[in-house]
Design a protein around this motif. Structure first.
Motif, PDB file in Angstrom:
ATOM      1  N   SER A  11     -33.815 -44.741 -14.098  1.00 48.17           N
ATOM      2  CA  SER A  11     -33.512 -45.039 -15.501  1.00 48.17           C
ATOM      3  C   SER A  11     -34.378 -46.216 -15.951  1.00 48.17           C
ATOM      4  N   ASN A  12     -34.237 -46.572 -17.219  1.00 47.10           N
ATOM      5  CA  ASN A  12     -35.106 -47.599 -17.783  1.00 47.10           C
ATOM      6  C   ASN A  12     -34.811 -49.017 -17.287  1.00 47.10           C
ATOM      7  N   THR A  13     -33.943 -49.167 -16.333  1.00 48.83           N
ATOM      8  CA  THR A  13     -33.812 -50.481 -15.703  1.00 48.83           C
ATOM      9  C   THR A  13     -34.960 -50.725 -14.735  1.00 48.83           C
ATOM     10  N   SER A  19     -36.409 -43.768 -20.113  1.00 46.47           N
ATOM     11  CA  SER A  19     -35.152 -43.117 -20.491  1.00 46.47           C
ATOM     12  C   SER A  19     -33.946 -43.850 -19.916  1.00 46.47           C
ATOM     13  N   THR A  20     -32.888 -43.892 -20.709  1.00 47.25           N
ATOM     14  CA  THR A  20     -31.621 -44.459 -20.236  1.00 47.25           C
ATOM     15  C   THR A  20     -30.901 -43.431 -19.370  1.00 47.25           C
ATOM     16  N   ILE A  21     -29.861 -43.869 -18.694  1.00 50.41           N
ATOM     17  CA  ILE A  21     -29.040 -42.940 -17.914  1.00 50.41           C
ATOM     18  C   ILE A  21     -28.452 -41.876 -18.832  1.00 50.41           C
ATOM     19  N   LYS A  22     -27.973 -42.298 -19.992  1.00 51.08           N
ATOM     20  CA  LYS A  22     -27.392 -41.347 -20.948  1.00 51.08           C
ATOM     21  C   LYS A  22     -28.435 -40.328 -21.402  1.00 51.08           C
ATOM     22  N   GLU A  23     -29.638 -40.778 -21.720  1.00 56.44           N
ATOM     23  CA  GLU A  23     -30.691 -39.841 -22.132  1.00 56.44           C
ATOM     24  C   GLU A  23     -31.041 -38.868 -21.013  1.00 56.44           C
ATOM     25  N   ASN A  24     -31.098 -39.367 -19.779  1.00 58.49           N
ATOM     26  CA  ASN A  24     -31.364 -38.481 -18.637  1.00 58.49           C
ATOM     27  C   ASN A  24     -30.282 -37.415 -18.518  1.00 58.49           C
ATOM     28  N   ASN A  40     -32.276 -45.818  -8.805  1.00 58.04           N
ATOM     29  CA  ASN A  40     -33.262 -46.838  -9.157  1.00 58.04           C
ATOM     30  C   ASN A  40     -33.734 -47.560  -7.902  1.00 58.04           C
ATOM     31  N   HIS A  53     -27.585 -54.909 -12.199  1.00 59.00           N
ATOM     32  CA  HIS A  53     -27.623 -53.468 -12.465  1.00 59.00           C
ATOM     33  C   HIS A  53     -27.230 -52.689 -11.210  1.00 59.00           C
TER      34      HIS A  53
END
Length: 82
Positions: A11-13, A19-24, A40, A53
């Motif tokens: 994810s974007n971290t 992409s965020t987790i939600k977007e994934n 991650n 995180h």
């Protein structure tokens, strides 16, 4: 091939991901996937997410848009003896 699971999703971290987790999870749902694993980078890599995180990923819901979310970390093998 019709894969229903992806066990290696960042994810974007991680700085190299957008992409965020939600977007994934939303995209996974759109293409018919059933499970994704958030993996991650672990603490040995330069672009590792902040330690909070790695600890707080557990608050991510177990399901987003009907997709099962597994929470983990990409393992770092740092030598022959682990």
């Amino acid at each position: 091939m019709d894969y229903k699971i992806d066990l290696h999703v960042h994810s974007n971290t991680n700085p190299h991901v957008f992409s965020t987790i939600k977007e994934n999870a939303e995209y996974a749902s759109e293409i018919g996937m059933k499970v994704i694993a958030i993996t991650n980078h672990g603490p040995a890599l330069e672009d590792t997410p902040h330690w909070w995180h790695l600890l707080n990923v557990r608050i991510v819901p177990d399901y987003i848009n009907g997709v099962r979310i597994l929470k983990g970390v990409e393992a770092n093998i740092v030598g022959e003896n682990g």
